[in-house]
Scaffold this motif. Sequence first.
Motif, short mmCIF file in Angstrom:
data_model
loop_
_atom_site.label_atom_id
_atom_site.label_comp_id
_atom_site.label_asym_id
_atom_site.label_seq_id
_atom_site.Cartn_x
_atom_site.Cartn_y
_atom_site.Cartn_z
N HIS A 150 0.80 -1.22 0.00
CA HIS A 150 0.00 0.00 0.00
C HIS A 150 0.84 1.28 0.00
O HIS A 150 0.29 2.37 -0.15
CB HIS A 150 -0.97 -0.01 1.18
CG HIS A 150 -2.06 -1.02 1.06
ND1 HIS A 150 -2.92 -1.07 0.00
CD2 HIS A 150 -2.41 -2.07 1.87
CE1 HIS A 150 -3.77 -2.07 0.15
NE2 HIS A 150 -3.48 -2.70 1.27
N SER A 151 2.15 1.13 0.17
CA SER A 151 3.00 2.33 0.07
C SER A 151 3.11 2.81 -1.37
O SER A 151 3.36 3.98 -1.62
CB SER A 151 4.40 2.02 0.60
OG SER A 151 5.16 1.25 -0.32
N HIS A 152 2.95 1.89 -2.33
CA HIS A 152 3.03 2.17 -3.77
C HIS A 152 4.43 2.63 -4.21
O HIS A 152 4.58 3.14 -5.31
CB HIS A 152 1.99 3.21 -4.20
CG HIS A 152 0.59 2.83 -3.83
ND1 HIS A 152 -0.03 1.70 -4.31
CD2 HIS A 152 -0.32 3.44 -3.00
CE1 HIS A 152 -1.26 1.62 -3.81
NE2 HIS A 152 -1.46 2.65 -3.01
N VAL A 153 5.43 2.46 -3.36
CA VAL A 153 6.79 2.88 -3.75
C VAL A 153 7.78 1.72 -3.62
O VAL A 153 8.98 1.90 -3.82
CB VAL A 153 7.28 4.08 -2.90
CG1 VAL A 153 6.40 5.30 -3.14
CG2 VAL A 153 7.34 3.73 -1.42
N CYS A 154 7.30 0.53 -3.29
CA CYS A 154 8.15 -0.64 -3.13
C CYS A 154 8.05 -1.53 -4.36
O CYS A 154 6.94 -1.96 -4.73
CB CYS A 154 7.77 -1.43 -1.88
SG CYS A 154 8.77 -2.91 -1.60
N LYS A 155 9.18 -1.80 -5.02
CA LYS A 155 9.18 -2.66 -6.19
C LYS A 155 9.19 -4.13 -5.77
O LYS A 155 8.33 -4.91 -6.18
CB LYS A 155 10.39 -2.35 -7.06
CG LYS A 155 10.52 -3.27 -8.29
CD LYS A 155 9.28 -3.27 -9.15
CE LYS A 155 9.44 -4.20 -10.35
NZ LYS A 155 8.16 -4.31 -11.11
N TYR A 156 10.21 -4.55 -4.99
CA TYR A 156 10.28 -5.93 -4.53
C TYR A 156 10.44 -5.97 -3.02
O TYR A 156 11.02 -5.05 -2.42
CB TYR A 156 11.46 -6.67 -5.17
CG TYR A 156 11.29 -6.96 -6.63
CD1 TYR A 156 10.32 -7.87 -7.08
CD2 TYR A 156 12.10 -6.35 -7.58
CE1 TYR A 156 10.15 -8.14 -8.43
CE2 TYR A 156 11.96 -6.62 -8.93
CZ TYR A 156 10.98 -7.51 -9.35
OH TYR A 156 10.81 -7.79 -10.69
N ALA A 157 9.96 -7.04 -2.43
CA ALA A 157 10.14 -7.26 -1.00
C ALA A 157 10.34 -8.75 -0.75
O ALA A 157 9.85 -9.59 -1.51
CB ALA A 157 8.94 -6.76 -0.20
N CYS A 158 11.09 -9.06 0.28
CA CYS A 158 11.22 -10.44 0.73
C CYS A 158 11.51 -10.43 2.23
O CYS A 158 11.90 -9.40 2.79
CB CYS A 158 12.32 -11.19 -0.03
SG CYS A 158 13.98 -10.53 0.17
N SER A 159 11.27 -11.58 2.85
CA SER A 159 11.44 -11.66 4.29
C SER A 159 12.01 -13.02 4.67
O SER A 159 12.11 -13.93 3.83
CB SER A 159 10.10 -11.46 5.00
OG SER A 159 9.29 -12.63 4.90
N GLU A 160 12.36 -13.18 5.94
CA GLU A 160 12.82 -14.48 6.40
C GLU A 160 11.74 -15.54 6.22
O GLU A 160 12.04 -16.72 6.01
CB GLU A 160 13.23 -14.41 7.88
CG GLU A 160 14.58 -13.78 8.11
CD GLU A 160 15.19 -14.17 9.44
OE1 GLU A 160 14.46 -14.73 10.29
OE2 GLU A 160 16.38 -13.92 9.62
N GLU A 161 10.48 -15.13 6.29
CA GLU A 161 9.39 -16.07 6.13
C GLU A 161 9.05 -16.31 4.66
O GLU A 161 8.49 -17.35 4.30
CB GLU A 161 8.14 -15.55 6.86
CG GLU A 161 8.35 -15.19 8.31
CD GLU A 161 8.71 -16.37 9.18
OE1 GLU A 161 8.43 -17.51 8.77
OE2 GLU A 161 9.29 -16.16 10.26
N GLU A 162 9.37 -15.36 3.80
CA GLU A 162 9.09 -15.43 2.36
C GLU A 162 10.34 -14.94 1.63
O GLU A 162 10.41 -13.81 1.16
CB GLU A 162 7.89 -14.54 2.02
CG GLU A 162 7.43 -14.62 0.57
CD GLU A 162 6.81 -15.95 0.20
OE1 GLU A 162 7.08 -16.44 -0.91
OE2 GLU A 162 6.04 -16.50 1.02
N PRO A 163 11.39 -15.80 1.53
CA PRO A 163 12.69 -15.34 1.03
C PRO A 163 12.75 -15.07 -0.46
O PRO A 163 13.70 -14.44 -0.94
CB PRO A 163 13.64 -16.49 1.41
CG PRO A 163 12.76 -17.69 1.52
CD PRO A 163 11.44 -17.18 2.02
N ASN A 164 11.76 -15.53 -1.23
CA ASN A 164 11.73 -15.23 -2.66
C ASN A 164 11.18 -13.82 -2.89
O ASN A 164 10.23 -13.41 -2.23
CB ASN A 164 10.87 -16.25 -3.39
CG ASN A 164 11.43 -17.66 -3.29
OD1 ASN A 164 12.64 -17.87 -3.43
ND2 ASN A 164 10.57 -18.63 -3.01
N LEU A 165 11.77 -13.13 -3.84
CA LEU A 165 11.35 -11.76 -4.11
C LEU A 165 9.89 -11.72 -4.59
O LEU A 165 9.49 -12.49 -5.46
CB LEU A 165 12.25 -11.10 -5.17
CG LEU A 165 13.46 -10.33 -4.65
CD1 LEU A 165 14.41 -11.24 -3.87
CD2 LEU A 165 14.21 -9.65 -5.79
#
Length: 396
Positions: A150-165
């Motif tokens: 919802h920020s509309h400024v993030c292209k990719y994200a990943c986390s320890e729980e979801e390591p794939n981009l």
Amino acid sequence: MASMVAASSALGASCSLAAVPSQATTSSNNAAQAVILRSAKLGGRSSSILGQSLAGLSVKSVAHKAVASRSRVASTRAELGDSLEEFLFKNTKNINLRQLMLSMGLAIKKISFKVRTASCGATACVNTFGDEQLAVDMLANKVLFEALLHSHVCKYACSEEEPNLVDMGGPTEGGFSVAFDPLDGSSIVDTNFTVGTIFGVWPGDKLTGVTGREQVAAAMGIYGPRTTYVLCLAEVPGTHEFLLMDDGTWQHVKETTTIGEGKLFSPGNLRATYDNPEYEKLINYYVSEKYTLRYTGGMVPDVNQIIVKEKGIFTNVISPTTKAKLRLLFEVAPLGLLVEKAGGYSSDGKISVLDKVVVNTDDRTQVAYGSRNEIIRFEEALHGTSRVAALVGASA
């Protein structure tokens, strides 16, 4: 709690102009929503921050807040007592970066509330999200992905729980990619120890083939007796602590620019001393020199105390039988930027962790954070020489 709900609603009222994603981003948004729903194991229900939708925050609303802040503030220098919006307006001209840091600040507020109200049994801590019971770390993971979407400024994200981009639908040019540990220390939530969120922000669309030094921002959300948002911007001196106030706002309460010397140590992975004699010798040094032991088992509070107390060292060392557990992308690099912007140093034993290249999202490493002399001692103990000592000698 009623006052916090009211304050959150008031905050949401000032964030009512939502940016509308273009049709070109629809498929990306759908993919991101799928990850959010999968991590939550539920469908269709948007998250809220004390009752206020994350979707209410937009680039337009950040610009609106910036104008409001400018009308109230004569000085252009960030000061203690500033709100988060005022701090960001004074310290960066990048509206998208302001938007991202505000969005994550809202998510941290929600996670703080959920951590405080989690029910902990013998095996896990859970909380209600919609009509489902979720492990609190998975709930935090969902909230953060949703905030980035919802920020509309993030292209990719990943986390320890979801390591794939995951494609979040934001722009590549002028946008950011974010890696995060949603709830570091989730295994100690049931003991009521401090836990936290860690995230790093890189420009553009890459989270591999990059170094921690390329981050434009990093932060921790810290959930303890107080809730704090500790952040740094690459272009701004210092590391800055914001306190969550009773009215739901963030207030700038501390700026750290120097990490001095002091006998305070947090030794992680002590089992490595069994077959790492160099680490054993280092720990024995701390004890014989009567260092004060301050170790909780949570990386966030143990590193944060170095920034707050402005002294000390945190170590997490490997050995032949105890492999590295800490992830470079999600934990080590973001904390490295926070410590080094605060005036401290970081090391994997040979180089700054900010100079280590992230090859894979699951890359792991040993690490130490602390003052200059403590990092020199750490490197010399493990390898006999110190690149920090060499740098200091060269600049003397």
